[in-house]
Write a protein that holds these residues in place. Structure first.
Motif, PDB file in Angstrom:
ATOM      1  N   GLN A  38      -5.009   2.386  10.199  1.00  0.00           N
ATOM      2  CA  GLN A  38      -5.742   2.178   8.939  1.00  0.00           C
ATOM      3  C   GLN A  38      -4.887   1.432   7.921  1.00  0.00           C
ATOM      4  O   GLN A  38      -5.349   0.491   7.274  1.00  0.00           O
ATOM      5  CB  GLN A  38      -6.080   3.531   8.281  1.00  0.00           C
ATOM      6  CG  GLN A  38      -7.183   4.345   8.912  1.00  0.00           C
ATOM      7  CD  GLN A  38      -7.311   5.686   8.146  1.00  0.00           C
ATOM      8  OE1 GLN A  38      -7.324   5.712   6.919  1.00  0.00           O
ATOM      9  NE2 GLN A  38      -7.397   6.774   8.882  1.00  0.00           N
ATOM     10  N   VAL A  45       0.888  -1.171   0.000  1.00  0.00           N
ATOM     11  CA  VAL A  45       0.000   0.000   0.000  1.00  0.00           C
ATOM     12  C   VAL A  45       0.921   1.215   0.000  1.00  0.00           C
ATOM     13  O   VAL A  45       1.689   1.417   0.940  1.00  0.00           O
ATOM     14  CB  VAL A  45      -0.913   0.011   1.242  1.00  0.00           C
ATOM     15  CG1 VAL A  45      -1.840   1.223   1.196  1.00  0.00           C
ATOM     16  CG2 VAL A  45      -1.726  -1.285   1.335  1.00  0.00           C
ATOM     17  N   ASN A  59      -5.687  -2.307   6.468  1.00  0.00           N
ATOM     18  CA  ASN A  59      -5.900  -2.509   5.032  1.00  0.00           C
ATOM     19  C   ASN A  59      -4.939  -3.545   4.459  1.00  0.00           C
ATOM     20  O   ASN A  59      -5.345  -4.429   3.692  1.00  0.00           O
ATOM     21  CB  ASN A  59      -5.711  -1.180   4.274  1.00  0.00           C
ATOM     22  CG  ASN A  59      -6.821  -0.191   4.583  1.00  0.00           C
ATOM     23  OD1 ASN A  59      -7.847  -0.564   5.145  1.00  0.00           O
ATOM     24  ND2 ASN A  59      -6.606   1.070   4.248  1.00  0.00           N
ATOM     25  N   THR A 113      -5.747  -7.086   5.790  1.00  0.00           N
ATOM     26  CA  THR A 113      -6.975  -7.606   5.186  1.00  0.00           C
ATOM     27  C   THR A 113      -6.678  -8.122   3.780  1.00  0.00           C
ATOM     28  O   THR A 113      -7.125  -9.212   3.391  1.00  0.00           O
ATOM     29  CB  THR A 113      -8.053  -6.493   5.134  1.00  0.00           C
ATOM     30  OG1 THR A 113      -8.236  -5.985   6.457  1.00  0.00           O
ATOM     31  CG2 THR A 113      -9.373  -7.018   4.597  1.00  0.00           C
ATOM     32  N   ASN A 133      -2.819   0.346  -4.061  1.00  0.00           N
ATOM     33  CA  ASN A 133      -3.213  -0.337  -2.832  1.00  0.00           C
ATOM     34  C   ASN A 133      -2.914  -1.827  -2.837  1.00  0.00           C
ATOM     35  O   ASN A 133      -3.294  -2.535  -1.909  1.00  0.00           O
ATOM     36  CB  ASN A 133      -4.708  -0.127  -2.565  1.00  0.00           C
ATOM     37  CG  ASN A 133      -4.986   1.298  -2.148  1.00  0.00           C
ATOM     38  OD1 ASN A 133      -4.162   1.913  -1.457  1.00  0.00           O
ATOM     39  ND2 ASN A 133      -6.109   1.832  -2.588  1.00  0.00           N
ATOM     40  N   ASN A 134      -2.282  -2.323  -3.893  1.00  0.00           N
ATOM     41  CA  ASN A 134      -1.889  -3.729  -3.895  1.00  0.00           C
ATOM     42  C   ASN A 134      -0.612  -3.883  -4.717  1.00  0.00           C
ATOM     43  O   ASN A 134      -0.170  -2.943  -5.397  1.00  0.00           O
ATOM     44  CB  ASN A 134      -3.018  -4.621  -4.434  1.00  0.00           C
ATOM     45  CG  ASN A 134      -3.432  -4.195  -5.822  1.00  0.00           C
ATOM     46  OD1 ASN A 134      -2.599  -4.127  -6.724  1.00  0.00           O
ATOM     47  ND2 ASN A 134      -4.713  -3.880  -6.008  1.00  0.00           N
TER      48      ASN A 134
END
Lengths: 360, 208
Positions: free
Chosen positions: A60, A10, A64, A67, A15-16
């Protein structure tokens, strides 16, 4: 064999791991000029995540990343007594609570993800990420845990920016590691997570092999790199010796390369002493900035993507040789089969650490 | 077997080495508590005065352990002693002072900033002794013997022959420092959960 996989990144570039890889393939940087960010209201280049705002940014980011990681592994191992989460970070949730930079986050993560054990935080300045990956591999090897999830995370705070400004260590342009005109770091923020495990079947996609390395102190200065590269040389030598690997077998070196005059010079001396000067080498700081405790995990995750995609990634910000010992800095992306790669890190407190990743 | 061969407890008003009091705080002194210990034991290392409280505490405790146990470290090569340290609040005390420097005193202080990382104390000890070995600093909710036992086992199996371990909590409200040396010996207090708990709480004989 110790496996590593399920990498998540991230960062300002996505974000990946896949989005980050797309950006790296296009040599796109996450660094941007931020108006009035400096202590005296100067505009400063930073690698900030635009969507990340408000309180609890550290929390956060980790939630993230974890997850996302869990969706790439056998989720049944997450609450297992044989699983530990290690967090690599320098300043944690400093902006939320200076007196408790980590413990509240760890308690929340344990509850949120139903972990059997409280996550353990490792805070060793800029070598934290590489060191934590090594700790994870060693814990699995020793049988203390079967699976160790490693998360590296730091947010770009005024606190740290002002500190580096006070040391005159902030670059006036996007950082330019190993370049002749380099003049400092660009601060970044981000989070990466990987799973280190003794069981290959818990990964959704094929894992790679993690060859845990050693760390060594420079015993020289708390904030200035060694002039001889002694600590880095010792760390890499021991990492090679542990696994019976020689410099000849290294296909690529992912250096620390902060973009300060002295750090990059120290690394060039160390790599020369290690007979690694002719190996393709880059620093990823030109893409992510210096993400401190996250850097070692983010950069190792990128190395894993490089191995998976068979591609050497350009060392962004570099054009002209600027170290006393010549290095083979990667000038443009180039397809190459990568079998064994070396990742290094050096940092405040005189720490140096290294590890290797191998294609299976 | 792995044995705890020396230890130091440094608290708000007393400093003990191997269970013996080696310094008591003089509340009337103008010197800080750590400076009192430094002077009393005639340590000669001017860098001490530049250090933050975490580094001063780690430096003092390691020097006092060495002083009370001559020859303790001579048996090792320069990279065979690993440092494993931890605390609960990271470098919060120095972080607070650095923040004050730019919020209240007008300019961020570089000499404070370089101490806003908990592992700097490891660097200071490495520099003072010219030790090139393994270093690790962890942040835990409280002193946990299992952390030292687990990681000590890993380092011992990868080339470190001795461990200098520490719990190093120095804040505005309290001082709780416990350093201990772990070596291979035939006899002595085992490097175990119970012994670590007990020695971390050690009091001088008169107070028991």
């Amino acid at each position: 064999m110790i496996y590593v996989g399920a990498e998540v990144i991230v960062s300002p570039l996505g974000n990946n791991a896949e989005d980050n890889w797309q950006a790296l393939s296009a040599n796109r940087s996450g660094i941007a000029l931020v108006p009035a960010a400096g202590f005296s209201g100067e505009d400063i280049h930073l690698a900030r995540i635009g969507s990340l705002a408000g309180p609890l940014r550290f929390q956060q980011l980790i939630v993230n990343a974890l997850t996302a990681l869990i969706s790439r592994i056998d989720a049944a191992i997450v609450p297992s007594n044989r699983t530990l989460v290690l967090i690599s970070s320098t300043k944690g949730a400093l902006d939320d609570d200076m007196n408790d930079q980590f413990n509240a986050t760890c308690a929340l993560l344990q509850q949120h993800f139903g972990l059997a054990h409280l996550p353990l935080v490792i805070s060793n300045a800029c070598i934290s990420g590489v060191l934590t990956l090594n700790v994870a591999a060693n814990m699995v090897k020793a049988g203390q845990y079967e699976h160790v999830i490693v998360v590296g995370c730091d947010v770009a705070s005024d606190f740290v920016l002002y500190g580096f400004q006070s040391l005159f260590a902030v670059s006036d342009k996007p950082c330019a590691p190993f370049d002749a005109a380099r003049n400092g770091i660009t601060l970044g923020e981000g989070c990466a997570a990987v799973l280190v495990s003794g069981t290959g079947s818990v990964f959704e996609n094929a894992p790679l092999e993690l060859l845990a390395g050693a760390s060594a102190n420079d015993a020289n200065h708390i904030s200035g790199p060694s002039r001889t590269g002694e600590g880095l040389v010792r760390s890499v030598k021991r990492t090679f010796e542990t696994h019976g690997v020689s410099a000849d077998e290294i296909d690529f070196v992912c250096a620390h390369g902060t973009g300060t005059l002295f750090n990059d010079e120290m690394e060039s001396i160390a790599f020369d002493r290690l007979s690694l000067a002719d190996k393709p080498l880059n620093s990823l700081k030109g893409y992510f900035g210096h993400t401190l405790g996250a850097a070692g995990v983010i950069e190792t995750a990128v190395c894993m993507q490089m191995v998976r995609n068979g591609m050497l990634v350009r060392s962004l910000g570099y054009t002209d040789a600027g170290t006393s010992r010549p290095l083979n800095i990667i000038l443009k992306n180039e397809p190459k089969i990568l079998n064994t790669i070396l990742k290094t890190a050096s940092g405040f407190g005189g720490g140096n650490a290294s590890l290797m990743i191998r294609n299976i | 077997m792995k044995v705890i061969t020396a230890y130091c407890n440094l608290r708000a008003d007393r400093c003990l080495v191997n269970g013996e009091v080696v310094a008591e705080r003089d509340p009337a002194s103008e010197d800080s508590w750590f400076k009192q210990i430094y002077k009393k034991h005639a340590l000669a290392y001017p860098k001490f005065y530049k250090m933050d409280v975490l580094s001063q505490a780690g430096y003092l405790a390691s020097e006092l352990i060495k002083k009370a146990n001559p020859g303790l470290v001579d048996a090792y090569a320069d990279d065979e002693i690993a440092l494993i340290f931890a605390n609960a609040t990271s470098s919060a005390e120095t972080d607070r002072r650095f923040k004050q420097s730019y919020e209240e005193a007008g300019t961020p202080s570089p000499s404070l900033f370089v101490y806003t990382l908990p592992n700097i104390v490891l660097g200071e000890i490495a520099i003072a002794n010219k030790w090139y070995g393994e270093n690790m600093f962890a942040v835990l909710p409280k002193f946990a013997p299992g952390f030292y036992l687990d990681y000590g086992q890993i380092l011992s199996s990868s080339g470190s022959r001795a461990l200098l371990c520490g719990w190093l909590e120095v804040t505005a409200t309290g001082t709780d420092v416990f350093l201990f040396m772990v070596e291979e010996r035939e006899t002595g207090p085992a490097f175990s959960h119970d012994n670590l708990l007990q020695l971390s709480q050690a009091r001088e004989a008169a107070a028991i």
